[in-house]
Every structure is written in structure tokens, then in C-alpha cells.
Design a protein around this motif. Structure first.
Motif, mmCIF file in Angstrom:
data_model
loop_
_atom_site.group_PDB
_atom_site.id
_atom_site.type_symbol
_atom_site.label_atom_id
_atom_site.label_comp_id
_atom_site.label_asym_id
_atom_site.label_seq_id
_atom_site.Cartn_x
_atom_site.Cartn_y
_atom_site.Cartn_z
ATOM 1 N N MET A 1 0.942 -1.208 -0.149
ATOM 2 C CA MET A 1 -0.100 0.163 0.021
ATOM 3 C C MET A 1 0.743 1.405 0.234
ATOM 4 O O MET A 1 1.888 1.347 0.738
ATOM 5 N N ARG A 2 0.579 2.173 -0.885
ATOM 6 C CA ARG A 2 1.198 3.456 -0.916
ATOM 7 C C ARG A 2 0.868 4.326 0.286
ATOM 8 O O ARG A 2 -0.060 4.175 0.865
ATOM 9 N N THR A 3 1.888 5.163 0.967
ATOM 10 C CA THR A 3 1.308 5.684 2.254
ATOM 11 C C THR A 3 1.089 7.229 1.748
ATOM 12 O O THR A 3 0.853 7.818 2.560
ATOM 13 N N GLY A 4 0.842 7.657 0.585
ATOM 14 C CA GLY A 4 0.505 8.985 0.254
ATOM 15 C C GLY A 4 1.626 10.258 0.362
ATOM 16 O O GLY A 4 1.222 11.166 0.279
ATOM 17 N N VAL A 5 3.063 9.656 0.426
ATOM 18 C CA VAL A 5 3.789 10.665 0.897
ATOM 19 C C VAL A 5 4.205 10.994 -0.455
ATOM 20 O O VAL A 5 4.388 10.345 -1.337
ATOM 21 N N THR A 6 4.698 12.455 -0.733
ATOM 22 C CA THR A 6 5.138 12.934 -1.985
ATOM 23 C C THR A 6 6.000 12.209 -2.475
ATOM 24 O O THR A 6 7.187 11.786 -2.111
ATOM 25 N N PRO A 7 5.892 11.991 -3.974
ATOM 26 C CA PRO A 7 6.889 11.269 -4.584
ATOM 27 C C PRO A 7 7.909 11.709 -4.857
ATOM 28 O O PRO A 7 8.167 12.907 -4.799
ATOM 29 N N LEU A 8 9.024 10.836 -5.134
ATOM 30 C CA LEU A 8 10.416 11.397 -5.213
ATOM 31 C C LEU A 8 10.438 12.200 -6.557
ATOM 32 O O LEU A 8 9.830 11.931 -7.579
ATOM 33 N N ARG A 9 11.149 13.262 -6.438
ATOM 34 C CA ARG A 9 11.508 13.975 -7.742
ATOM 35 C C ARG A 9 12.783 13.721 -8.640
ATOM 36 O O ARG A 9 13.637 13.087 -7.947
ATOM 37 N N ALA A 10 12.946 14.359 -9.601
ATOM 38 C CA ALA A 10 14.236 14.063 -10.232
ATOM 39 C C ALA A 10 15.434 14.483 -9.415
ATOM 40 O O ALA A 10 15.186 15.501 -8.638
ATOM 41 N N PRO A 11 16.712 13.954 -9.559
ATOM 42 C CA PRO A 11 17.725 14.578 -8.753
ATOM 43 C C PRO A 11 18.090 15.861 -9.164
ATOM 44 O O PRO A 11 18.051 16.515 -10.164
ATOM 45 N N GLY A 12 18.059 16.633 -8.007
ATOM 46 C CA GLY A 12 18.583 17.973 -8.244
ATOM 47 C C GLY A 12 17.426 19.060 -8.009
ATOM 48 O O GLY A 12 17.441 20.280 -7.972
ATOM 49 N N SER A 13 15.964 18.491 -8.626
ATOM 50 C CA SER A 13 14.796 19.402 -8.599
ATOM 51 C C SER A 13 14.518 19.902 -6.971
ATOM 52 O O SER A 13 13.992 21.028 -6.798
ATOM 53 N N PRO A 362 0.215 25.271 3.971
ATOM 54 C CA PRO A 362 1.361 24.838 3.077
ATOM 55 C C PRO A 362 1.421 23.220 3.032
ATOM 56 O O PRO A 362 1.726 22.746 2.167
ATOM 57 N N ALA A 363 1.100 22.604 4.274
ATOM 58 C CA ALA A 363 1.107 21.237 4.433
ATOM 59 C C ALA A 363 0.004 20.434 3.692
ATOM 60 O O ALA A 363 0.279 19.530 2.920
ATOM 61 N N GLY A 432 -3.148 6.561 0.222
ATOM 62 C CA GLY A 432 -2.750 6.672 1.763
ATOM 63 C C GLY A 432 -3.234 7.320 2.949
ATOM 64 O O GLY A 432 -3.950 8.663 2.629
ATOM 65 N N PRO A 433 -2.741 6.895 4.041
ATOM 66 C CA PRO A 433 -3.121 7.782 5.172
ATOM 67 C C PRO A 433 -2.915 9.274 5.314
ATOM 68 O O PRO A 433 -3.431 10.024 5.940
ATOM 69 N N THR A 434 -1.672 9.391 4.723
ATOM 70 C CA THR A 434 -1.397 10.953 4.717
ATOM 71 C C THR A 434 -1.995 11.870 3.991
ATOM 72 O O THR A 434 -1.654 13.262 3.723
ATOM 73 N N HIS A 475 4.344 15.618 4.191
ATOM 74 C CA HIS A 475 4.524 15.671 2.590
ATOM 75 C C HIS A 475 5.550 17.102 2.710
ATOM 76 O O HIS A 475 6.033 17.338 1.637
ATOM 77 N N LEU A 476 6.098 17.611 3.904
ATOM 78 C CA LEU A 476 6.936 18.455 3.728
ATOM 79 C C LEU A 476 8.286 18.283 3.286
ATOM 80 O O LEU A 476 8.561 17.127 3.871
#
Length: 503
Positions: A1-13, A362-363, A432-434, A475-476
């Protein structure tokens, strides 16, 4: 199950200079909302409009002061913002929860003691409007429950005091129970509010971890420790309400039907702490829906727990709907009749901002972004085309090779509807829960705000929802979390030192 946390971005972003632009815009909107609420509140108060809140949008009075709790509060804030956030990422789970709870108790007590031991704690729950005023008169609990609704309306010789009348009898029973076990009086009641209210630092992370978001639980925990709403947890009965409801939801997420049954009992009792806790239903449904297994059994066990409490109170003579009907009438017998809905419907959000802290906007913005990304990423395969099948299972092509649609309401049309429904469930679960817990809390807050039954004082009344809104802090981006924690601490310290808050 996904947690709903912000997906990873491209390196350096994450190093982009514009990465926080959206957060700062939302922070500016929050500041504008707060300035507008304070300014309009001052104007309306001077014009004699019945806000009944000297420091609107908060139910407080302006009184800049310091106390011997001030250095303790500063020390706790520095410890949490500094080494505390690093330790929370790597500490063993049990010690983390224990230390987090002690830190939350210290933070809440320190804020209360800015006003002094007597004013900040001992006498906080003893005024005539509070529950303790009614405790000596409760000599027979069964009789009290049977006649409770008859004493709700005002302007009667035996009318309940303001807070007692505005809630179901469970709230009064909490303090009657404390008195019966030898913990009567203002000091014990205030400390109970602090100790139970601080338990959200344990309950919310446990719920997140049980729902598969252990990393998010570690991220959110420091934000729960430095909750600006701790100003009202210590000490008001809403601290108890917040702790009880958070524990109930956490138990719904735990393994085993007995544990879930206990969660249902707590949530059932919550219905008799405040009529507004029917709005916990979206949060409870999200928790049950995100359980990794045993959802049907958990739903049955939780519902059994709730029904048991309802049955006990009903058999004892208190009927929830009758009480609610009379509370609505009592509500408009008092200040609510004069408090303007047109001001409070939006100024309430400014009060919420001071209770949840500046991080909440913001969150939630980043939570929405994460939800959109996850929703698109989880888009399922194309729906089956409702074409008329031919012998052998091949589709019969129409003119120019186009598939001919099946009849409206035919089997293929029903298959398409079924496919949509089946594809929707995993996409929602993937949030997800977040994402879903803050969304459910925001829905509850919106319903309460629009109802007109929450005009002012929501900085404490909405605390049971605030702690779930702060789950969005998961998600921050990591580099910004300390700054946001510092902002949370500053908000609580500013409110507590500039104002004298009223429970």
C-alpha cells in the motif's frame, strides 16, 4: 500500500530556488486571513457588534505577560526543533513514543504555567460555566442521565451550566468519575486534561504506522509535540476529548477484533462527549478502509463497540437526538444568537490557523499535490470497449472499422461501469493515510464551520480534527521541516504570551 507521501522528484529538483514558492504564497494567504480577522474583529467590537470575543477571532483577552513557564517552554521548543527532529528519524519506536509523550506533556504544562499555577491550571476549570461546578450535585448518575435533557434549556431554576448544557452527559461524567476516585477539584481535572490531551503524540503515530505509513509517523510526531493547540489542551475539557477520539481512531487501525472493539467503545463514548463528534465518521471510515487486512471484521467490531455505548446511555435514560435538539435551542438562547455568522464563518479559519499553526496551509497544499500525482500515476488500463461481440469472440467492426457500442444498459455497458468502480478503489487506497486522513479532517472542519453551530471558540473545539490535519506535514520537504516546527513553536508562544486565553 502506498503511504501517500510526496513522490520522489528528479535528482536536483529539490534544490530548485522555486521549490518553496507555493508554500510561501500559501503562508502569505494565511497571514492575510489572520490580519483581516483581527482587524475586522477590532472594528466590530468597537461598533458594539456581539462578537463576545475581545481578541477575535480568538476567545481571549489581550494581556501581554510572561511567567515561570516561559523558559521551560522555550527549552522544550529548542530541544524538539534541534536534536529532537534528528532523533525522531532513527530512534527505536517505543522510546520515541515515550519521549514524545513526555515532551508534549512538558510543552503543554509549560504553556499553561506562563499564566501561573493557579490561573493557568488550578482555577482554569472551576468557574461557574465549567463542568466542575455541577459535579457536587451529581449524587445519582442514573437519575442524572434520565433527567439530563430536561435541564439543557436556559432560564430554568435548575438549568445546567454553559459547558455542561452544551455537551452530552459523557463530558460531565468524566469529571464526576475523577471526583469519585478521589481526584476531585480543579488541579486534578486540569492535569487530567493535559495528560490525556498529550496522548495524541502516541495515538496518531501509532495509527499511521498501523496503516503502513511508519516513516510519515516519525515525521509528524514532532509537529504533534509542538502543537500550538496545546495552549488550549492545558487546560480545557477539549484536551480530554482530543485524546479520547485520537485513541479511538488509533485502536480502529490496530490488529485484532478486541482492540478494534475497544476503539469502537471509545468512539461511541466520544458521541457523548460532544454532539459534533458525529463528524469523526469520515476519519473512522478512512482508518477502516486503509487497514491492510480484516476490514469487514474490523467494521463489525467497531460498530458493535459504538452501538454498545449508545445502548447503555439510551437504556440509562439519555436519548442522544433529544439532547441534540435541545442543545440547538439552548445554543441560540445565548451569545450565538448575536454572534454574526457572516464574520465567524471565515474568521473561524483564522482561529483554526492559530490552533493548528502556520504549517497547516502549506502542508495541505503539498498533500493536494501529492494526491494529484498519485491519482494520475495509479490510473488503470483503458476501459473495455462496449462493442458487439461476434461468434468466436472477435469484435464485429462497424463502418470504417469503428466498434459499435452495445445497447444502453446491456452487459458490456454494465461491465464498463463495474470496471470503473473496481479501478477507483485501488486508486483511492493508493493515496494512503497521509492524504486521506487530513482530507477527512478538513471535510469535518468544513461541515462544522458551515453548520453555524461553531461560531467562535473553535481554536479548542476543533482540536480533535486539528491533530489529523497535521498528518499532512508528512509531505513537507525534509530541509524545511525545522523551519516549520520553529514557526509552530513561535505561534504557540506568541498566542500564550500576548493573550489570556479562556477555556
Amino acid at each position: 500500500m502506498r503511504t501517500g507521501v510526496t513522490p520522489l522528484r528528479a535528482p536536483g529538483s529539490d534544490r530548485s530556488p522555486t521549490r518553496y514558492r507555493g508554500d510561501l504564497v500559501v503562508l502569505g494567504v494565511e497571514a492575510a486571513l489572520l490580519v483581516a480577522a483581527v482587524t475586522v474583529g477590532v472594528v466590530l467590537n468597537r461598533a458594539g457588534v456581539g462578537l463576545y470575543a475581545d481578541a477575535a477571532p480568538l476567545y481571549a483577552t489581550w494581556r501581554p505577560h510572561v511567567g515561570w513557564g516561559t523558559p521551560v517552554a522555550l527549552a522544550v521548543a529548542v530541544a524538539v526543533v534541534g536534536p529532537g527532529t534528528r532523533w525522531a528519524r532513527t530512534a527505536r519506536w517505543g522510546p520515541l513514543l515515550g519521549v514524545g509523550y513526555l515532551a508534549a506533556v512538558s510543552w503543554t504544562l509549560a504553556l499553561a504555567l506562563v499564566d501561573g499555577w493557579s490561573v493557568g491550571l488550578t482555577r482554569r476549570l472551576t468557574p461557574q460555566a465549567e463542568y466542575l461546578h455541577e459535579v457536587p450535585g451529581v449524587t445519582d448518575v442514573r437519575r442524572m442521565l434520565a433527567g439530563f435533557a430536561d435541564r439543557i434549556l436556559d432560564f430554568q431554576p435548575d438549568s445546567w451550566s454553559t459547558h455542561t448544557a452544551g455537551h452530552p452527559p459523557g463530558a460531565l461524567l468524566v469529571f464526576v468519575g475523577l471526583d469519585r476516585v478521589g481526584l476531585g477539584g480543579g488541579t486534578a481535572a486540569a492535569l487530567a486534561c493535559v495528560l490525556v490531551g498529550a496522548s495524541v503524540v502516541v495515538s496518531v503515530p501509532i495509527a499511521l504506522r498501523a496503516l503502513g505509513a511508519g516513516g510519515a509517523a516519525r515525521t509528524v510526531l514532532p509537529f504533534l509535540v509542538l502543537l500550538p493547540g496545546a495552549v488550549w489542551v492545558g487546560a480545557s475539557a477539549d484536551g480530554v476529548f482530543t485524546g479520547v477520539t485520537a485513541a479511538g481512531l488509533a485502536l480502529l487501525a490496530a490488529r485484532g477484533p478486541v482492540t478494534v472493539l475497544a476503539g469502537g467503545v471509545l468512539l461511541g463514548f466520544a458521541l457523548y462527549l460532544s454532539y459534533g463528534f458525529v463528524l469523526l465518521a469520515p476519519l473512522a471510515l478512512v482508518v477502516l478502509a486503509l487497514r491492510p487486512r480484516g476490514r469487514d471484521v474490523a467494521l463489525l467490531a467497531g460498530a458493535t463497540g459504538v452501538a454498545t455505548v449508545v445502548a447503555v446511555f439510551t437504556v440509562a435514560g439519555f436519548h442522544w437526538w433529544q439532547g441534540y435538539d435541545r442543545v440547538v435551542e439552548r445554543y441560540y438562547q445565548g451569545w450565538a444568537a448575536e454572534r454574526p455568522y457572516g464574520y465567524w464563518v471565515w474568521a473561524n479559519l483564522a482561529a483554526l490557523l492559530l490552533s493548528a499553526g502556520p504549517v497547516v496551509g502549506p502542508a495541505l497544499r503539498r498533500t493536494l499535490r501529492s494526491a494529484r500525482s498519485t491519482w494520475r500515476a495509479e490510473a488503470g488500463p483503458a476501459e473495455p470497449t462496449a462493442a458487439t461481440p461476434s461468434v468466436g469472440g472477435h469484435r464485429r467492426a462497424g463502418r470504417r472499422g469503428a466498434a459499435r457500442p452495445g445497447p444502453v444498459g446491456g452487459p458490456l455497458a454494465r461491465d464498463r461501469v463495474r470496471h470503473r468502480r473496481l479501478a477507483l478503489v485501488p486508486r483511492v487506497e493508493a493515496l494512503g493515510p497521509t492524504v486521506l486522513l487530513p482530507a477527512a479532517a478538513a471535510l469535518a472542519v468544513a461541515a462544522a464551520d458551515l453548520s453555524g453551530m461553531s461560531k467562535a471558540e473553535v481554536e479548542r473545539i476543533w482540536l480533535p480534527f486539528v491533530v489529523w490535519l497535521l498528518v499532512a506535514a508528512a509531505h513537507l520537504p525534509a530541509p524545511a521541516r525545522r523551519w516549520w516546527l520553529a514557526g509552530q513553536a513561535f505561534t504557540a508562544l506568541a498566542v500564550n504570551h500576548l493573550l489570556f486565553t479562556v477555556s
